[in-house]
Design a protein around this motif. Structure first.
Motif, PDB file in Angstrom:
ATOM      1  N   VAL A 123       0.856  -1.179   0.000  1.00 32.53           N
ATOM      2  CA  VAL A 123       0.000   0.000   0.000  1.00 32.53           C
ATOM      3  C   VAL A 123       0.894   1.231   0.000  1.00 32.53           C
ATOM      4  N   PHE A 124       0.854   1.966  -1.107  1.00 33.67           N
ATOM      5  CA  PHE A 124       1.613   3.200  -1.239  1.00 33.67           C
ATOM      6  C   PHE A 124       0.694   4.351  -0.842  1.00 33.67           C
ATOM      7  N   SER A 125       1.187   5.233   0.028  1.00 34.14           N
ATOM      8  CA  SER A 125       0.392   6.392   0.433  1.00 34.14           C
ATOM      9  C   SER A 125       1.248   7.645   0.345  1.00 34.14           C
ATOM     10  N   ASP A 126       0.580   8.797   0.311  1.00 31.22           N
ATOM     11  CA  ASP A 126       1.318  10.051   0.242  1.00 31.22           C
ATOM     12  C   ASP A 126       1.786  10.447   1.639  1.00 31.22           C
ATOM     13  N   LEU A 127       2.398  11.609   1.764  1.00 33.49           N
ATOM     14  CA  LEU A 127       2.952  12.045   3.043  1.00 33.49           C
ATOM     15  C   LEU A 127       1.875  12.321   4.082  1.00 33.49           C
ATOM     16  N   PHE A 128       0.612  12.409   3.650  1.00 29.46           N
ATOM     17  CA  PHE A 128      -0.506  12.614   4.568  1.00 29.46           C
ATOM     18  C   PHE A 128      -1.245  11.310   4.851  1.00 29.46           C
ATOM     19  N   ASP A 129      -0.640  10.184   4.492  1.00 35.37           N
ATOM     20  CA  ASP A 129      -1.190   8.843   4.720  1.00 35.37           C
ATOM     21  C   ASP A 129      -2.432   8.551   3.892  1.00 35.37           C
ATOM     22  N   ALA A 130      -2.678   9.308   2.834  1.00 36.80           N
ATOM     23  CA  ALA A 130      -3.797   9.006   1.938  1.00 36.80           C
ATOM     24  C   ALA A 130      -3.334   7.949   0.936  1.00 36.80           C
ATOM     25  N   GLU A 131      -4.096   6.857   0.831  1.00 37.48           N
ATOM     26  CA  GLU A 131      -3.704   5.765  -0.056  1.00 37.48           C
ATOM     27  C   GLU A 131      -3.727   6.218  -1.508  1.00 37.48           C
ATOM     28  N   ILE A 132      -2.646   5.874  -2.231  1.00 36.72           N
ATOM     29  CA  ILE A 132      -2.507   6.251  -3.630  1.00 36.72           C
ATOM     30  C   ILE A 132      -2.647   5.035  -4.535  1.00 36.72           C
ATOM     31  N   PHE A 133      -1.982   3.938  -4.133  1.00 37.79           N
ATOM     32  CA  PHE A 133      -1.940   2.772  -5.004  1.00 37.79           C
ATOM     33  C   PHE A 133      -1.728   1.527  -4.156  1.00 37.79           C
ATOM     34  N   ARG A 134      -2.308   0.409  -4.622  1.00 35.11           N
ATOM     35  CA  ARG A 134      -2.217  -0.864  -3.912  1.00 35.11           C
ATOM     36  C   ARG A 134      -1.974  -1.957  -4.944  1.00 35.11           C
ATOM     37  N   ILE A 135      -1.029  -2.858  -4.630  1.00 38.08           N
ATOM     38  CA  ILE A 135      -0.741  -3.972  -5.537  1.00 38.08           C
ATOM     39  C   ILE A 135      -0.304  -5.174  -4.704  1.00 38.08           C
ATOM     40  N   GLY A 136      -0.754  -6.346  -5.105  1.00 44.10           N
ATOM     41  CA  GLY A 136      -0.388  -7.576  -4.402  1.00 44.10           C
ATOM     42  C   GLY A 136       0.977  -8.078  -4.843  1.00 44.10           C
ATOM     43  N   ILE A 137       1.740  -8.617  -3.886  1.00 44.76           N
ATOM     44  CA  ILE A 137       3.055  -9.188  -4.204  1.00 44.76           C
ATOM     45  C   ILE A 137       3.272 -10.482  -3.430  1.00 44.76           C
ATOM     46  N   THR A 138       4.200 -11.289  -3.926  1.00 44.45           N
ATOM     47  CA  THR A 138       4.701 -12.459  -3.216  1.00 44.45           C
ATOM     48  C   THR A 138       6.217 -12.405  -3.305  1.00 44.45           C
ATOM     49  N   MET A 139       6.879 -12.523  -2.155  1.00 43.73           N
ATOM     50  CA  MET A 139       8.346 -12.503  -2.094  1.00 43.73           C
ATOM     51  C   MET A 139       8.775 -13.843  -1.512  1.00 43.73           C
ATOM     52  N   ASN A 140       9.516 -14.640  -2.288  1.00 48.28           N
ATOM     53  CA  ASN A 140       9.893 -15.997  -1.891  1.00 48.28           C
ATOM     54  C   ASN A 140      11.349 -16.125  -1.451  1.00 48.28           C
TER      55      ASN A 140
END
Length: 198
Positions: free
Chosen positions: A135-152
């Motif tokens: 979850v990427f958010s701006d400096l005011f904690d407002a969500e900008i973008f969300r993407i699912g990931i898997t790190m193995n």
């Protein structure tokens, strides 16, 4: 322009240039390429959304601080802790983000947004894999973008693992264009819906 009682100037709706006006001005100045027009339009729209969000946050902050004189001042650090859930197993931070244009010579067949992350195992267990939503958010904690990931990649206790990935960039997708307009240093990141395999 509207001048407010505090002396600040804000643009009114009547002062805003429409995209058709902008296109006419670009064509008149010699920029007739539709792709360039779209990129400029997306950038203008992204900047407009960011300014609106910042003004709204400033108004909310001013209203809440004037409503209560006994409130504790909010610092960036305690605001981040309150707004973002903190994992007891893993921390993730954004190392870098970039927009990679298509380049057939380098076998890049589409524009891409690429980012590099650093995962830190803050638990006492070996971590074998991590899955969740970035979850990427701006400096005011407002969500900008969300993407699912898997790190193995396995991470031993107290150690770090670097992960790189990305997704195809669609310049006509408003969410993609908005996210692409942010610099790495203007973004905050946390992992939501996290699943950790030990």
């Amino acid at each position: 322009m509207i001048t407010q009682s505090d002396g600040k100037r804000r643009v009114s709706e009547h002062d805003c240039v429409t995209f058709d006006d902008l296109h006419s001005k670009l064509v008149a100045s010699g920029v007739g390429d539709y792709r360039v027009f779209c990129e400029i339009s997306d950038l203008v729209e992204s900047l407009s959304l960011r300014v609106t969000a910042l003004e709204r946050r400033m108004d909310e902050t001013n209203a809440s601080s004037s409503a209560s004189n006994n409130s504790i001042a909010t610092t960036p650090n305690n605001r981040q802790r309150d707004a973002q859930p903190q994992s007891k197993m893993i921390k993730v931070e954004l190392v870098g983000k970039s927009l990679i244009p298509e380049n057939y010579d380098l076998e890049i067949y589409e524009d891409r947004i690429e980012f590099e992350l650093r995962f830190h195992n803050i638990s006492g267990d070996n971590i074998r894999a991590v899955k969740g939503d970035l979850v990427f958010s701006d400096l005011f904690d407002a969500e900008i973008f969300r993407i699912g990931i898997t790190m193995n990649d396995p991470i031993t206790p107290g150690k770090f693992a670097t992960w790189s990935g990305g997704f195809p960039y669609n310049q006509f997708d408003r969410e993609h264009a908005h996210f692409a307009g942010f610099k790495s240093e203007d973004l905050q990141l946390h992992l939501d819906n996290e699943k950790v395999v030990t």
